[in-house]
Each structure stands twice: as structure tokens, then as C-alpha cells.
Write a protein that holds these residues in place. Structure first.
Motif, PDB file in Angstrom:
ATOM      1  N   ALA A 268      34.966 -51.859-104.801  1.00  0.00           N
ATOM      2  CA  ALA A 268      34.505 -51.592-103.432  1.00  0.00           C
ATOM      3  C   ALA A 268      34.887 -50.152-103.078  1.00  0.00           C
ATOM      4  O   ALA A 268      36.032 -49.751-103.273  1.00  0.00           O
ATOM      5  CB  ALA A 268      35.162 -52.569-102.464  1.00  0.00           C
ATOM      6  N   VAL A 269      33.912 -49.376-102.619  1.00  0.00           N
ATOM      7  CA  VAL A 269      34.177 -47.961-102.326  1.00  0.00           C
ATOM      8  C   VAL A 269      33.685 -47.656-100.907  1.00  0.00           C
ATOM      9  O   VAL A 269      32.536 -47.985-100.543  1.00  0.00           O
ATOM     10  CB  VAL A 269      33.444 -47.036-103.331  1.00  0.00           C
ATOM     11  CG1 VAL A 269      33.687 -45.566-102.975  1.00  0.00           C
ATOM     12  CG2 VAL A 269      33.901 -47.308-104.752  1.00  0.00           C
ATOM     13  N   GLU A 270      34.566 -47.012-100.154  1.00  0.00           N
ATOM     14  CA  GLU A 270      34.197 -46.619 -98.795  1.00  0.00           C
ATOM     15  C   GLU A 270      33.333 -45.359 -98.864  1.00  0.00           C
ATOM     16  O   GLU A 270      33.751 -44.346 -99.441  1.00  0.00           O
ATOM     17  CB  GLU A 270      35.485 -46.340 -98.000  1.00  0.00           C
ATOM     18  CG  GLU A 270      35.309 -46.326 -96.503  1.00  0.00           C
ATOM     19  CD  GLU A 270      34.862 -47.662 -95.924  1.00  0.00           C
ATOM     20  OE1 GLU A 270      33.841 -47.643 -95.205  1.00  0.00           O
ATOM     21  OE2 GLU A 270      35.522 -48.685 -96.181  1.00  0.00           O
ATOM     22  N   HIS A 271      32.146 -45.423 -98.323  1.00  0.00           N
ATOM     23  CA  HIS A 271      31.271 -44.245 -98.247  1.00  0.00           C
ATOM     24  C   HIS A 271      31.273 -43.726 -96.812  1.00  0.00           C
ATOM     25  O   HIS A 271      31.758 -44.401 -95.903  1.00  0.00           O
ATOM     26  CB  HIS A 271      29.842 -44.615 -98.658  1.00  0.00           C
ATOM     27  CG  HIS A 271      29.657 -44.717-100.137  1.00  0.00           C
ATOM     28  ND1 HIS A 271      28.896 -43.834-100.855  1.00  0.00           N
ATOM     29  CD2 HIS A 271      30.152 -45.595-101.032  1.00  0.00           C
ATOM     30  CE1 HIS A 271      28.925 -44.165-102.138  1.00  0.00           C
ATOM     31  NE2 HIS A 271      29.674 -45.234-102.274  1.00  0.00           N
ATOM     32  N   ALA A 272      30.685 -42.563 -96.621  1.00  0.00           N
ATOM     33  CA  ALA A 272      30.666 -41.969 -95.287  1.00  0.00           C
ATOM     34  C   ALA A 272      29.994 -42.901 -94.282  1.00  0.00           C
ATOM     35  O   ALA A 272      30.356 -42.939 -93.114  1.00  0.00           O
ATOM     36  CB  ALA A 272      29.949 -40.628 -95.327  1.00  0.00           C
ATOM     37  N   GLU A 273      28.993 -43.658 -94.748  1.00  0.00           N
ATOM     38  CA  GLU A 273      28.233 -44.471 -93.796  1.00  0.00           C
ATOM     39  C   GLU A 273      28.318 -45.970 -94.076  1.00  0.00           C
ATOM     40  O   GLU A 273      27.422 -46.721 -93.696  1.00  0.00           O
ATOM     41  CB  GLU A 273      26.776 -44.015 -93.790  1.00  0.00           C
ATOM     42  CG  GLU A 273      26.616 -42.618 -93.219  1.00  0.00           C
ATOM     43  CD  GLU A 273      25.192 -42.077 -93.320  1.00  0.00           C
ATOM     44  OE1 GLU A 273      24.244 -42.811 -93.018  1.00  0.00           O
ATOM     45  OE2 GLU A 273      25.053 -40.907 -93.726  1.00  0.00           O
ATOM     46  N   GLY A 274      29.376 -46.387 -94.779  1.00  0.00           N
ATOM     47  CA  GLY A 274      29.532 -47.826 -95.011  1.00  0.00           C
ATOM     48  C   GLY A 274      30.185 -48.119 -96.339  1.00  0.00           C
ATOM     49  O   GLY A 274      30.562 -47.219 -97.092  1.00  0.00           O
ATOM     50  N   LEU A 275      30.264 -49.409 -96.630  1.00  0.00           N
ATOM     51  CA  LEU A 275      30.976 -49.857 -97.825  1.00  0.00           C
ATOM     52  C   LEU A 275      29.987 -50.148 -98.958  1.00  0.00           C
ATOM     53  O   LEU A 275      28.973 -50.809 -98.752  1.00  0.00           O
ATOM     54  CB  LEU A 275      31.760 -51.135 -97.504  1.00  0.00           C
ATOM     55  CG  LEU A 275      32.641 -51.647 -98.635  1.00  0.00           C
ATOM     56  CD1 LEU A 275      33.904 -50.790 -98.762  1.00  0.00           C
ATOM     57  CD2 LEU A 275      33.016 -53.105 -98.391  1.00  0.00           C
ATOM     58  N   SER A 276      30.322 -49.653-100.129  1.00  0.00           N
ATOM     59  CA  SER A 276      29.600 -50.065-101.329  1.00  0.00           C
ATOM     60  C   SER A 276      30.417 -51.207-101.935  1.00  0.00           C
ATOM     61  O   SER A 276      31.549 -50.994-102.362  1.00  0.00           O
ATOM     62  CB  SER A 276      29.510 -48.884-102.300  1.00  0.00           C
ATOM     63  OG  SER A 276      28.987 -49.308-103.531  1.00  0.00           O
ATOM     64  N   PRO A 277      29.873 -52.427-101.958  1.00  0.00           N
ATOM     65  CA  PRO A 277      30.704 -53.577-102.351  1.00  0.00           C
ATOM     66  C   PRO A 277      31.035 -53.590-103.841  1.00  0.00           C
ATOM     67  O   PRO A 277      30.374 -52.937-104.654  1.00  0.00           O
ATOM     68  CB  PRO A 277      29.836 -54.775-101.973  1.00  0.00           C
ATOM     69  CG  PRO A 277      28.447 -54.267-101.967  1.00  0.00           C
ATOM     70  CD  PRO A 277      28.496 -52.824-101.598  1.00  0.00           C
ATOM     71  N   ALA A 278      32.063 -54.360-104.185  1.00  0.00           N
ATOM     72  CA  ALA A 278      32.481 -54.472-105.588  1.00  0.00           C
ATOM     73  C   ALA A 278      31.492 -55.315-106.384  1.00  0.00           C
ATOM     74  O   ALA A 278      30.840 -56.207-105.843  1.00  0.00           O
ATOM     75  CB  ALA A 278      33.859 -55.114-105.652  1.00  0.00           C
ATOM     76  N   TRP A 279      31.399 -55.005-107.684  1.00  0.00           N
ATOM     77  CA  TRP A 279      30.639 -55.861-108.588  1.00  0.00           C
ATOM     78  C   TRP A 279      31.485 -57.107-108.855  1.00  0.00           C
ATOM     79  O   TRP A 279      32.703 -57.072-108.652  1.00  0.00           O
ATOM     80  CB  TRP A 279      30.354 -55.106-109.895  1.00  0.00           C
ATOM     81  CG  TRP A 279      29.257 -54.084-109.766  1.00  0.00           C
ATOM     82  CD1 TRP A 279      29.102 -53.172-108.760  1.00  0.00           C
ATOM     83  CD2 TRP A 279      28.173 -53.881-110.675  1.00  0.00           C
ATOM     84  NE1 TRP A 279      27.976 -52.410-108.984  1.00  0.00           N
ATOM     85  CE2 TRP A 279      27.391 -52.826-110.165  1.00  0.00           C
ATOM     86  CE3 TRP A 279      27.781 -54.480-111.864  1.00  0.00           C
ATOM     87  CZ2 TRP A 279      26.242 -52.375-110.804  1.00  0.00           C
ATOM     88  CZ3 TRP A 279      26.644 -54.021-112.507  1.00  0.00           C
ATOM     89  CH2 TRP A 279      25.876 -52.981-111.974  1.00  0.00           C
ATOM     90  N   PRO A 280      30.857 -58.170-109.359  1.00  0.00           N
ATOM     91  CA  PRO A 280      31.647 -59.392-109.603  1.00  0.00           C
ATOM     92  C   PRO A 280      32.472 -59.317-110.885  1.00  0.00           C
ATOM     93  O   PRO A 280      33.102 -60.300-111.262  1.00  0.00           O
ATOM     94  CB  PRO A 280      30.575 -60.481-109.686  1.00  0.00           C
ATOM     95  CG  PRO A 280      29.338 -59.775-110.106  1.00  0.00           C
ATOM     96  CD  PRO A 280      29.412 -58.392-109.520  1.00  0.00           C
ATOM     97  N   PHE A 281      32.431 -58.198-111.577  1.00  0.00           N
ATOM     98  CA  PHE A 281      33.311 -58.000-112.736  1.00  0.00           C
ATOM     99  C   PHE A 281      33.653 -56.523-112.816  1.00  0.00           C
ATOM    100  O   PHE A 281      32.915 -55.671-112.290  1.00  0.00           O
ATOM    101  CB  PHE A 281      32.658 -58.499-114.038  1.00  0.00           C
ATOM    102  CG  PHE A 281      31.243 -58.028-114.269  1.00  0.00           C
ATOM    103  CD1 PHE A 281      30.961 -56.744-114.707  1.00  0.00           C
ATOM    104  CD2 PHE A 281      30.175 -58.893-114.046  1.00  0.00           C
ATOM    105  CE1 PHE A 281      29.659 -56.318-114.930  1.00  0.00           C
ATOM    106  CE2 PHE A 281      28.860 -58.483-114.250  1.00  0.00           C
ATOM    107  CZ  PHE A 281      28.603 -57.188-114.698  1.00  0.00           C
ATOM    108  N   PRO A 282      34.766 -56.201-113.478  1.00  0.00           N
ATOM    109  CA  PRO A 282      35.150 -54.792-113.554  1.00  0.00           C
ATOM    110  C   PRO A 282      34.405 -54.067-114.680  1.00  0.00           C
ATOM    111  O   PRO A 282      33.788 -54.698-115.549  1.00  0.00           O
ATOM    112  CB  PRO A 282      36.652 -54.870-113.881  1.00  0.00           C
ATOM    113  CG  PRO A 282      36.803 -56.159-114.614  1.00  0.00           C
ATOM    114  CD  PRO A 282      35.752 -57.099-114.087  1.00  0.00           C
TER     115      PRO A 282
END
Ligand SMILES: Cc1cc2nc3c(=O)[nH]c(=O)nc-3n(C[C@H](O)[C@H](O)[C@H](O)COP(=O)(O)OP(=O)(O)OC[C@H]3O[C@@H](n4cnc5c(N)ncnc54)[C@H](O)[C@@H]3O)c2cc1C
Ligand code: SF4
Length: 509
Positions: A103-117
């Protein structure tokens, strides 16, 4: 209706970046596969490298019209042929970064995590890089994720003009590296390093696309049958209301039904979603695999800008796609949000998409393209549930509002400054509209939670145990790198899963 492929183990719909690796690996694992491909093979002919035929007449692109969010019709960037979009792709096959799976915080919202690394996909990235014969030197990119094996081939090398730009970027403190490209460009290879690769089919079979690297060898295995001109209309349910029983396909003027144990949709992010929607029944009014109303949503396509950096000097480069940098991938000092990737485009010629100079007279556009170095900036767009593909009265609607543009604009500003500093006083830029559909993804997303995803982490439908969707649609985020290697790697991972779990690894591999 007689089925020419008596009981295939698996039916695969589509033969591009998802379907190609899938059919090849399933056959290697001992399974019999029937591939249903809507298009035919692209003929190898002189027109393959003719700018007018490919870009102006769009000779190889199907004529279809979709509607945007304002109801305006547009002709999508889509191709229906053996090998799918990879017949025309720019050959860049790059891994997502490790952080793209988190999960990565972007300037305009969250990019969610994938279900695996990242580590889960890493071995399959290695396999996909070998399958597609990728060239490059990833160790020279400080942002390259950890890898367990080198690329199968070293960098194809930059031509002198691009090598000079590389030096200037380095002198400015940046970290350019060779773009990883899937071309057969090494001793004994078929690539002749022409100037018409990005957006063109290859007239000599030197592009390592899904047809040359997957379909052709898969057909030789004797376990794969390919129907071309086979348009899949919908999936049909068995009496239990869960299992897929058959696909309904238009082929050779007939409507046929084909049964199998497992069905894999690899028709591309828009078309796989459409097939599921067209399969609606009384019990599944929103379509199949869609009990939670996810299918068609979270459509992404990257934020993309093409730039022509113009100087007084002529650019004689033929194969320009040998340079990229990720210095702004995670942001920059004072701006902790991801901005994106910067990479060279195939050499633009007059008559192709000419960044901001589309309506300039030909004589001027020829002069500009002769003196331009052409690049693409790519930033992540975020998966919004409101950005969606819909089917209304048979019409395809792409209802998309661009998002996360702040970081993309910042990246463009920074890149223009850099280009100015290294000798390009004029930079013409064009941000591609959201209805540029070449990088479509995300419409049938994977996840851990069946209420927020259509597929499990192996791309198996939560609703229908013998249905998989393995193409750009499974991607939960778009990241800011080119998607095809990730699609191929996940396809290889899923193929192994199907062989093991659904067929008990018949050949024991
Ligand atoms: C000009 C261009 C340049 C690109 N450059 C790059 C690049 O450099 N690097 C990169 O990573 N990506 C690139 N891409 C994007 C990349 O090609 C796609 O992301 C990738 O091919 C998507 O894979 P897919 O399996 O989802 O779909 P596709 O590869 O498009 O395959 C889908 C297949 O399904 C078939 N199909 C569709 N509907 C049906 C139906 N109803 N019945 C039967 N068959 C059906 C289609 O004919 C097609 O063969 C580029 C794309 C374009 C167009
Ligand atoms: S650069 Fe090579 S692979 Fe690309 S179209 Fe030309 S010959 Fe084919």
C-alpha cells in the motif's frame, strides 16, 4: 454442434500477454488446451513498417467505436489478432518495483496493496523474462527490485545519439539505464534494428511477442489447438449455478458451444469484463464473477505523456528505446509521493502521433521529428470504483475520470527542465487522453477479500471455481511501469496453480 477439440482440459480465450504464456505453460505441464482467438494472425508484409498504413489508415486495428463518459464516441487503441496487443507493443518488459506490491500513499490517494508480495511473483518474473527473451542491464537502475537471476540477454546498446543523452543525464546526477526490451537482437537473432517497432508489427519476426514466443511454440507441442476468428460471446453456467459449463463462440459463421474442465479468460481488461457482463443470467443479473459488482470497475490506464524534445541537431537513431530513468519513481526531495518512470519512445516519424504538434503542417512535423528525441512519462493512476467499463444496450462505455494527475504534472515539469538543461530548448508534450486504451487494466481485480475483488490471488473467480481471468484485468494497481511482463509472470504462476490444484499436476512437473 460438433466440437472440433474433443474435451480440452482448458479453454483459453485470447492469445496475448496473458493467454500466450498460459497456453504454452499449460501444454508444457501436460494439459490439452483449446485457444479461442477472435482475430487472425497479422500477415508479415511490407505494410507492417509503413507509417501511413499502420498509423493513418490503421490497417491492422479493428474498427469499433466505444463511448467515453460524456457519451462521445471514440475509436479505441485495440487490436484483435493472434498475439493480442503484444504484436504492436513497444517491447518494454519491466518488472514492477517491490513497493508497488505494498500500500503506497500517493499525492491524491492510496494505491492499495496486492494480495501477495513481490517475492511471490519474483521466480515467475525470471521465467517470463526468459520466455520473452528480454535484453537489458537492470543492475544499473538503483530502483530495480531484487532479482534471483539476471536477464537472459545483455543490453542491446544505445546508438551514439542516445548514448550522448545518457552521458548528459548522468552528468546531471540522474541514473539512466537501458530499457529492458523483448527483441531478438543478438547474434543469430531476427531483429534488424529497424526504425518502426513501437506501435508496428514486425515484418521479420524479430519482436518477441506472444505469438512468436508463446503461440507458435505452443502449437508445436501438439497439445494446443487454436481457433482463429473465434469470437467468444459469453460463458454458460452448469445446472449447479456455479460451475462454468461451456463458452458460446461465433466461429466460421456458426454459433458453437465448447465445454472444458477449466476456462481462462485472457481477452484483455475491457473484453474480459464484457464477456462476463454478457454472460448475465437471471441468478447473476450483473454478469458472472460479479456477485459483488466489481467487474468493470477500477479501470486504469496510466497517466501518460509523450514528449518530443527538439534540438537543432538531427537524430539519426533507428532503435531509440534504450534509455529510461526512475529517479522520480518514488518522488523527490520535499515531495514524498510517487511521480513515475521516464523512458524513451520508439523514434517518432512524421505521420505518427507527434506529441503536441499533431496539427502542424507535414513539412514542419518532418523537420521536428528529424530533430527530436522522443520520450514517454508514465505515472500511476489510482483504482477508483467509479472508473468503469459498462455495457449499455450493446454499446461499450468507458466511464473514466483521470486521477492522480498532480504527481504526473510535477514529473513532466521536472523532465522538461532536465531536457532543457541537456540541450533541448523546445519540448512539445501531449498528455494522452484517458480513452487511450493501450494500457488498460484493473477491471476484474484480484484480492484477499471476496467482497472487494472478483478473483482470488491466483486469478480464480470467487463465484465460479473453474473460471480464471488472467490478463491485464487482474491487476489491482497499475504502478508506473509497463504491464506486459507482470501479466505474463502472473499467467505462468496461475498456469502452474491450475495444473497442480485442478489437474493434480498430471505430468508431475
Ligand atoms: C501500441 C502499444 C504499445 C505498447 N507497448 C508496451 C510496452 O512497450 N510494454 C508493455 O509492457 N506493454 C505495452 N503495451 C501494452 C501491452 O501490450 C498490454 O498491456 C498487454 O498486451 C495486455 O495483455 P492482455 O492479455 O490483457 O491483452 P492482449 O494482449 O490485448 O490480448 C487479448 C486478446 O484477446 C482477444 N480477444 C478479445 N476479445 C475476445 C473475444 N470476445 N473472444 C476471443 N478473443 C478475444 C484479442 O483479440 C487479443 O488477442 C502496449 C500496447 C500497445 C497497444
Ligand atoms: S526493431 Fe527489430 S523487432 Fe522491432 S520491428 Fe524492427 S526488426 Fe522487428
Amino acid at each position: 454442434m460438433r466440437n472440433r477439440a474433443p474435451s480440452p482440459d482448458v479453454v483459453v480465450v485470447g492469445s496475448g500477454a496473458g493467454g500466450g504464456p498460459m497456453m504454452k505453460r499449460l501444454a508444457e505441464l501436460g494439459l490439452n488446451v483449446l485457444v479461442l482467438e477472435r482475430g487472425a494472425a497479422v500477415p508479415r508484409e511490407d505494410d507492417n513498417w509503413n507509417v501511413g498504413k499502420v498509423f493513418k489508415e490503421r490497417k491492422y486495428s479493428p474498427f469499433e467505436l466505444w463511448k467515453d463518459r460524456n457519451g462521445k464516441t471514440f475509436r479505441p487503441s485495440s487490436w484483435h489478432n493472434v498475439g493480442g496487443s503484444t504484436k504492436f507493443f513497444g517491447t518494454v518488459m519491466m518488472r514492477l518495483r517491490e513497493r508497488d506490491f505494498e500500500a503506497v500513499e500517493h499525492a491524491e490517494g492510496l494505491s492499495p496493496a496486492w494480495p501477495f508480495p513481490y517475492a511471490e511473483l519474483e521466480p515467475y518474473y525470471v521465467e517470463a523474462e526468459h520466455l520473452f527473451g528480454v535484453h537489458g542491464n537492470p543492475s544499473s537502475d538503483p530502483w530495480e527490485p531484487t532479482r534471483s537471476a539476471p536477464l537472459p540477454y545483455g543490453s542491446v546498446g544505445s546508438e551514439p545519439y542516445v548514448a550522448r543523452i545518457e552521458q548528459r543525464l548522468r552528468a546531471r546526477g540522474l541514473h539512466p539505464f537501458p530499457l529492458p526490451v523483448a527483441v531478438d537482437l543478438h547474434p543469430g537473432g531476427k531483429c534488424v534494428r529497424c526504425g518502426t517497432c513501437d506501435g508496428f508489427p514486425c515484418a521479420v519476426g524479430g519482436k518477441n511477442d506472444a505469438e512468436t514466443r508463446c503461440v507458435e511454440p505452443a502449437l508445436k507441442s501438439g497439445r494446443v489447438e487454436l481457433w482463429i476468428g473465434a469470437f467468444v460471446r459469453r460463458l454458460l453456467l452448469a445446472g449447479d449455478g456455479r460451475t462454468i459449463n461451456a463458452v458460446e463462440v461465433e466461429h466460421q459463421g456458426n454459433i458453437k458451444t465448447v465445454s472444458a474442465g477449466i476456462f481462462v479468460l485472457s481477452a484483455g481488461a475491457v473484453n474480459s469484463a464484457l464477456i462476463l457482463m454478457r454472460s448475465a443470467t437471471g441468478s447473476f443479473p450483473n454478469g458472472l464473477a460479479n456477485s459483488t459488482d466489481i467487474v468493470g470497475r477500477h479501470y486504469m490506464t496510466h497517466n501518460l505523456t509523450t514528449m518530443m524534445a527538439v534540438s537543432t541537431r538531427e537524430n539519426p537513431t533507428k532503435f531509440q528505446k534504450t534509455l529510461a530513468f526512475n529517479d522520480f519513481y518514488d518522488g523527490e526531495p520535499g515531495y514524498p509521493f510517487p511521480m513515475g518512470n521516464v523512458q524513451a519512445l520508439g523514434k517518432l516519424q512524421s505521420g505518427m502521433l507527434v506529441a503536441g504538434a499533431k496539427y502542424v503542417p507535414q513539412i514542419i512535423s518532418r523537420a521536428l521529428t528529424k530533430r527530436s528525441f522522443d520520450i514517454l512519462t508514465m505515472s500511476e493512476d489510482l483504482p477508483s470504483a467509479d472508473n468503469r467499463v459498462m455495457l449499455r444496450n450493446g454499446d461499450v462505455h468507458i466511464l473514466v475520470q483521470a486521477n492522480n494527475l498532480k504527481s504526473h504534472r510535477r514529473l513532466n515539469k521536472r523532465v522538461k527542465e532536465i531536457l532543457g538543461d541537456i540541450g533541448f530548448p523546445l519540448v512539445l508534450a501531449k498528455t494522452l487522453p484517458v480513452n487511450f486504451t493501450a494500457a488498460q487494466c484493473g477491471t476484474v481485480r484480484i484480492g484477499l477479500d471476496p467482497t472487494h475483488s472478483a478473483l482470488d490471488p491466483y486469478c480464480r473467480s470467487w463465484d465460479h471455481p473453474n473460471l480464471f481471468v488472467v490478463d491485464a484485468s487482474f491487476m489491482p494497481t497499475s504502478a508506473a511501469t509497463n504491464p506486459s511482463l507482470t501479466i505474463a509472470a502472473q499467467s505462468l504462476r496461475v498456469a502452474r496453480h491450475i495444473a497442480r490444484v485442478d489437474f493434480g499436476d498430471r505430468d508431475g512437473r
